[in-house]
Design an enzyme around this catalytic site. Structure first.
Site, PDB file in Angstrom:
ATOM      1  N   ARG A  71      11.765  13.049 -14.119  1.00 15.01           N
ATOM      2  CA  ARG A  71      10.971  11.844 -14.400  1.00 15.01           C
ATOM      3  C   ARG A  71       9.944  12.088 -15.504  1.00 15.01           C
ATOM      4  NH1 ARG A  71       8.764  10.152  -8.951  1.00 15.01           N
ATOM      5  NH2 ARG A  71       7.657   8.638 -10.222  1.00 15.01           N
ATOM      6  N   GLN A 102      -1.081   1.735  -9.283  1.00 14.62           N
ATOM      7  CA  GLN A 102      -0.344   2.644  -8.382  1.00 14.62           C
ATOM      8  C   GLN A 102       0.532   3.577  -9.216  1.00 14.62           C
ATOM      9  OE1 GLN A 102       1.477   0.504  -4.790  1.00 14.62           O
ATOM     10  NE2 GLN A 102       0.905  -1.188  -6.097  1.00 14.62           N
ATOM     11  N   ASN A 103       0.610   3.305 -10.521  1.00 15.38           N
ATOM     12  CA  ASN A 103       1.539   4.072 -11.358  1.00 15.38           C
ATOM     13  C   ASN A 103       0.987   5.450 -11.683  1.00 15.38           C
ATOM     14  OD1 ASN A 103       2.991   1.764 -11.271  1.00 15.38           O
ATOM     15  ND2 ASN A 103       2.551   1.107 -13.355  1.00 15.38           N
ATOM     16  N   HIS A 120      -2.446   6.619  -7.079  1.00 12.07           N
ATOM     17  CA  HIS A 120      -1.402   7.552  -6.620  1.00 12.07           C
ATOM     18  C   HIS A 120      -1.300   8.794  -7.499  1.00 12.07           C
ATOM     19  CE1 HIS A 120       0.775   4.062  -4.290  1.00 12.07           C
ATOM     20  NE2 HIS A 120      -0.309   4.485  -3.690  1.00 12.07           N
ATOM     21  N   CYS A 128      -2.625  22.834  -7.229  1.00  4.25           N
ATOM     22  CA  CYS A 128      -2.251  23.962  -6.380  1.00  4.25           C
ATOM     23  C   CYS A 128      -2.438  23.565  -4.917  1.00  4.25           C
ATOM     24  CB  CYS A 128      -3.114  25.166  -6.715  1.00  4.25           C
ATOM     25  SG  CYS A 128      -2.869  26.546  -5.581  1.00  4.25           S
ATOM     26  N   CYS A 131      -5.478  26.355  -3.610  1.00  6.39           N
ATOM     27  CA  CYS A 131      -6.877  26.324  -4.091  1.00  6.39           C
ATOM     28  C   CYS A 131      -7.261  24.940  -4.628  1.00  6.39           C
ATOM     29  CB  CYS A 131      -7.112  27.402  -5.151  1.00  6.39           C
ATOM     30  SG  CYS A 131      -6.334  27.047  -6.740  1.00  6.39           S
ATOM     31  N   GLY A 186       3.546  -6.696 -11.144  1.00 12.85           N
ATOM     32  CA  GLY A 186       4.673  -5.759 -11.066  1.00 12.85           C
ATOM     33  C   GLY A 186       4.648  -4.804  -9.892  1.00 12.85           C
ATOM     34  N   THR A 187       4.231  -5.303  -8.734  1.00 11.12           N
ATOM     35  CA  THR A 187       4.321  -4.464  -7.529  1.00 11.12           C
ATOM     36  C   THR A 187       4.980  -5.249  -6.407  1.00 11.12           C
ATOM     37  OG1 THR A 187       3.081  -3.242  -5.836  1.00 11.12           O
ATOM     38  CG2 THR A 187       1.889  -5.024  -6.952  1.00 11.12           C
ATOM     39  N   ASN A 212       5.289 -11.462 -11.604  1.00 12.46           N
ATOM     40  CA  ASN A 212       6.459 -10.731 -11.109  1.00 12.46           C
ATOM     41  C   ASN A 212       7.667 -11.645 -11.256  1.00 12.46           C
ATOM     42  OD1 ASN A 212       8.370  -9.321  -9.367  1.00 12.46           O
ATOM     43  ND2 ASN A 212       6.610  -8.280  -8.469  1.00 12.46           N
TER      44      ASN A 212
HETATM   45  C1  BJW Z   1       8.456  -6.492 -12.678  1.00 10.16           C
HETATM   46  C2  BJW Z   1       9.194  -6.256 -13.810  1.00 10.16           C
HETATM   47  C3  BJW Z   1       8.622  -6.685 -14.997  1.00 10.16           C
HETATM   48  C4  BJW Z   1      10.327  -5.474 -12.201  1.00 10.16           C
HETATM   49  N1  BJW Z   1       7.427  -7.286 -14.985  1.00 10.16           N
HETATM   50  N2  BJW Z   1       7.270  -7.074 -12.678  1.00 10.16           N
HETATM   51  C5  BJW Z   1       2.574   0.698   8.221  1.00 10.16           C
HETATM   52  C6  BJW Z   1       1.402   0.058   7.905  1.00 10.16           C
HETATM   53  C7  BJW Z   1       0.521   0.613   7.006  1.00 10.16           C
HETATM   54  C8  BJW Z   1       0.793   1.804   6.387  1.00 10.16           C
HETATM   55  C9  BJW Z   1       1.954   2.438   6.694  1.00 10.16           C
HETATM   56  C10 BJW Z   1       2.822   1.897   7.603  1.00 10.16           C
HETATM   57  N3  BJW Z   1       3.859   2.767   7.711  1.00 10.16           N
HETATM   58  C11 BJW Z   1       3.647   3.800   6.878  1.00 10.16           C
HETATM   59  C12 BJW Z   1       2.493   3.618   6.240  1.00 10.16           C
HETATM   60  C13 BJW Z   1       1.891   4.452   5.238  1.00 10.16           C
HETATM   61  C14 BJW Z   1       2.606   4.441   3.893  1.00 10.16           C
HETATM   62  C15 BJW Z   1       3.230   3.091   3.576  1.00 10.16           C
HETATM   63  O1  BJW Z   1       2.605   2.184   3.085  1.00 10.16           O
HETATM   64  N4  BJW Z   1       4.519   2.939   3.823  1.00 10.16           N
HETATM   65  C16 BJW Z   1       5.210   1.659   3.616  1.00 10.16           C
HETATM   66  C17 BJW Z   1       6.362   1.846   2.640  1.00 10.16           C
HETATM   67  C18 BJW Z   1       5.620   1.126   4.946  1.00 10.16           C
HETATM   68  N5  BJW Z   1       1.569   4.742   2.940  1.00 10.16           N
HETATM   69  C19 BJW Z   1       1.187   5.997   2.738  1.00 10.16           C
HETATM   70  O2  BJW Z   1       1.696   6.942   3.313  1.00 10.16           O
HETATM   71  C20 BJW Z   1       0.028   6.180   1.772  1.00 10.16           C
HETATM   72  N6  BJW Z   1      -0.987   6.958   2.367  1.00 10.16           N
HETATM   73  C21 BJW Z   1      -1.657   6.531   3.428  1.00 10.16           C
HETATM   74  O3  BJW Z   1      -1.442   5.462   3.953  1.00 10.16           O
HETATM   75  O4  BJW Z   1      -2.608   7.430   3.864  1.00 10.16           O
HETATM   76  C22 BJW Z   1      -3.263   7.156   5.104  1.00 10.16           C
HETATM   77  C23 BJW Z   1      -2.362   7.596   6.222  1.00 10.16           C
HETATM   78  C24 BJW Z   1      -1.924   8.883   6.239  1.00 10.16           C
HETATM   79  C25 BJW Z   1      -1.095   9.287   7.290  1.00 10.16           C
HETATM   80  C26 BJW Z   1      -0.694   8.376   8.254  1.00 10.16           C
HETATM   81  C27 BJW Z   1      -1.128   7.071   8.188  1.00 10.16           C
HETATM   82  C28 BJW Z   1      -1.988   6.678   7.162  1.00 10.16           C
HETATM   83  C29 BJW Z   1       0.498   6.917   0.532  1.00 10.16           C
HETATM   84  C30 BJW Z   1       1.481   6.115  -0.241  1.00 10.16           C
HETATM   85  C31 BJW Z   1       1.984   6.934  -1.405  1.00 10.16           C
HETATM   86  C32 BJW Z   1       3.080   6.199  -2.183  1.00 10.16           C
HETATM   87  N7  BJW Z   1       3.688   7.114  -3.061  1.00 10.16           N
HETATM   88  C33 BJW Z   1       4.686   6.625  -4.023  1.00 10.16           C
HETATM   89  C34 BJW Z   1       5.232   7.835  -4.783  1.00 10.16           C
HETATM   90  C35 BJW Z   1       4.180   8.363  -5.786  1.00 10.16           C
HETATM   91  C36 BJW Z   1       4.643   9.593  -6.472  1.00 10.16           C
HETATM   92  C37 BJW Z   1       5.828   9.358  -7.351  1.00 10.16           C
HETATM   93  O5  BJW Z   1       5.780   8.523  -8.287  1.00 10.16           O
HETATM   94  O6  BJW Z   1       6.810  10.032  -7.111  1.00 10.16           O
HETATM   95  O7  BJW Z   1       4.061   5.692  -4.931  1.00 10.16           O
HETATM   96  S1  BJW Z   1       5.968   5.673  -3.269  1.00 10.16           S
HETATM   97  C38 BJW Z   1       6.136   4.529  -4.601  1.00 10.16           C
HETATM   98  O8  BJW Z   1       5.791   3.208  -4.128  1.00 10.16           O
HETATM   99  C39 BJW Z   1       5.050   4.921  -5.621  1.00 10.16           C
HETATM  100  C40 BJW Z   1       4.519   3.574  -6.033  1.00 10.16           C
HETATM  101  O9  BJW Z   1       3.233   3.714  -6.597  1.00 10.16           O
HETATM  102  C41 BJW Z   1       4.551   2.802  -4.741  1.00 10.16           C
HETATM  103  C42 BJW Z   1       4.514   1.320  -4.922  1.00 10.16           C
HETATM  104  O10 BJW Z   1       5.636   0.861  -5.592  1.00 10.16           O
HETATM  105  P1  BJW Z   1       5.519  -0.402  -6.576  1.00 10.16           P
HETATM  106  O11 BJW Z   1       4.660  -0.050  -7.713  1.00 10.16           O
HETATM  107  O12 BJW Z   1       5.165  -1.591  -5.801  1.00 10.16           O
HETATM  108  O13 BJW Z   1       7.012  -0.456  -7.130  1.00 10.16           O
HETATM  109  P2  BJW Z   1       8.293  -1.215  -6.546  1.00 10.16           P
HETATM  110  O14 BJW Z   1       9.473  -0.583  -7.153  1.00 10.16           O
HETATM  111  O15 BJW Z   1       8.233  -1.283  -5.060  1.00 10.16           O
HETATM  112  O16 BJW Z   1       8.135  -2.710  -7.069  1.00 10.16           O
HETATM  113  C43 BJW Z   1       8.257  -3.014  -8.447  1.00 10.16           C
HETATM  114  C44 BJW Z   1       8.016  -4.512  -8.620  1.00 10.16           C
HETATM  115  O17 BJW Z   1       8.025  -4.799  -9.992  1.00 10.16           O
HETATM  116  C45 BJW Z   1       9.081  -5.399  -7.958  1.00 10.16           C
HETATM  117  O18 BJW Z   1       8.438  -6.406  -7.194  1.00 10.16           O
HETATM  118  C46 BJW Z   1       9.823  -6.021  -9.149  1.00 10.16           C
HETATM  119  O19 BJW Z   1      10.276  -7.350  -8.901  1.00 10.16           O
HETATM  120  C47 BJW Z   1       8.741  -6.005 -10.200  1.00 10.16           C
HETATM  121  N8  BJW Z   1       9.216  -5.968 -11.577  1.00 10.16           N
HETATM  122  N9  BJW Z   1      10.387  -5.631 -13.424  1.00 10.16           N
HETATM  123  C48 BJW Z   1       6.804  -7.455 -13.786  1.00 10.16           C
HETATM  124  N10 BJW Z   1       9.300  -6.502 -16.173  1.00 10.16           N
HETATM  125 ZN    ZN Z   2      -4.280  27.991  -6.681  1.00  7.37          ZN
END
Ligand code: BJW
Ligand code: ZN
Length: 252
Positions: A71, A102-103, A120, A128, A131, A186-187, A212
């Site tokens: 990536r 979120q990007n 994010h 690390c 540390c 775009g989320t 969106n």
């Molecule tokens: C366009 C377009 C164009 C296309 N113009 N638009 C239940 C309730 C509450 C929370 C949870 C739950 N179950 C689990 C959780 C926790 C979990 C969560 O939310 N899970 C859900 C999926 C259910 N969250 C977490 O774990 C977070 N931490 C947390 O909650 O800590 C506290 C905690 C800890 C332990 C236990 C409990 C609580 C951390 C979340 C981290 C997300 N990480 C990622 C990866 C990042 C690293 C990487 O890049 O590899 O982040 S996942 C991925 O999704 C990435 C993104 O930032 C994130 C959001 O995605 P996004 O940006 O919305 O993208 P898409 O693809 O989903 O959508 C794109 C949109 O664009 C679409 O709508 C298209 O239509 C549109 N689009 N072209 C405009 N041209």
């Molecule tokens: Zn280290």
């Protein structure tokens, strides 16, 4: 792009003092960064629990690193699109302007946005696990890479089950609660806690706008949904901001 702007929206643009723009993967789609969900999304080809959790990294750092290097290569070659550039122009028209993303791709900064609240993390940075030291090395003496302290390096991004950077989240929640217009761009609005920001904004009395091409989890609470690509809709909104804000400046 020819967009019909409602009087309500134009009036909000004219009078707003505090504006928040919150972006997700869709804002970078037109630059060539794949989104996560949807037909061509990364999660269609890869399983998030095998790549985007700390448990996956501990079990198989090599595979997780290969995915992030792949990536990084994509992101290294691409450029911001007109949506990123339009957002970068917006702060000068408002008393307060905050950009939350979120990007992890760094494209907002590349487009000229100076102050970006990255919820994010950033894919170009390494951290690390022992540390906590940060660096932005791209070439490594060994792979998977190790820190000087001997601990494992990982990409400085937030995986599922991990806490978001506390200061970024606090700031994002604060500015969302107190803004006049909140743009969700775009989320898919499914990943917490970022997905709660527009609800905080709404509870604080903000006018909530979504940009969106598809309806999302958020659509039903929005005041205005621009159905289109952010690379087309945002420049059109910027043009409107320029015209209504300069007219209101002249009038006052
Ligand atoms: C366009 C377009 C164009 C296309 N113009 N638009 C239940 C309730 C509450 C929370 C949870 C739950 N179950 C689990 C959780 C926790 C979990 C969560 O939310 N899970 C859900 C999926 C259910 N969250 C977490 O774990 C977070 N931490 C947390 O909650 O800590 C506290 C905690 C800890 C332990 C236990 C409990 C609580 C951390 C979340 C981290 C997300 N990480 C990622 C990866 C990042 C690293 C990487 O890049 O590899 O982040 S996942 C991925 O999704 C990435 C993104 O930032 C994130 C959001 O995605 P996004 O940006 O919305 O993208 P898409 O693809 O989903 O959508 C794109 C949109 O664009 C679409 O709508 C298209 O239509 C549109 N689009 N072209 C405009 N041209
Ligand atoms: Zn280290």
């Amino acid at each position: 792009m020819n967009i019909a702007f409602s009087d309500r929206f134009l009036n909000m643009l004219k009078t707003a003092r505090r504006v928040v723009v919150s972006t997700g993967a869709g804002v970078s789609a037109e630059s060539g960064v794949p989104t996560f969900r949807g037909a061509d999304g990364l999660w269609k080809k890869f399983r998030p629990e095998e790549l985007a959790t700390f448990e996956a990294f501990q079990a198989n750092p090599q595979i997780v690193w290969e995915w992030y290097q792949y990536r990084r290569e994509i992101i290294h070659k691409i450029k911001p699109n007109p949506g990123h550039y339009a957002i970068a122009q917006m702060p000068k028209f408002f008393e307060a302007f905050d950009l939350v993303t979120q990007n992890v791709d760094g494209l907002h900064r590349a487009a000229g946005s100076e102050d970006v609240i990255e919820l994010h993390g950033n894919i170009m940075r390494n951290k690390c696990v022992d540390c906590g030291g940060l660096n932005d090395d791209r070439e490594f003496a060994q792979f998977p890479p190790l820190c000087r302290c001997g601990g494992r390096l990982r990409p400085d991004v937030v995986w599922f089950g991990e806490m978001l950077p506390a200061s970024a989240l606090e700031r994002a929640e604060k500015v969302s609660t107190s803004c006049d217009i909140f743009f969700s761009v775009g989320t898919s609005g499914v990943v917490q806690p970022a997905a709660s920001l527009p609800y905080l904004a709404r509870r604080g009395g903000a006018f909530v706008v979504e940009i969106n091409p598809e309806p999302t989890e958020l659509t039903y609470i929005t005041d205005e949904h621009f159905v289109g690509r952010s690379g087309e809709v945002l420049p059109a909104i910027l043009e409107k901001i320029k015209s209504v804000r300069s007219r209101s400046l002249t009038a006052s």
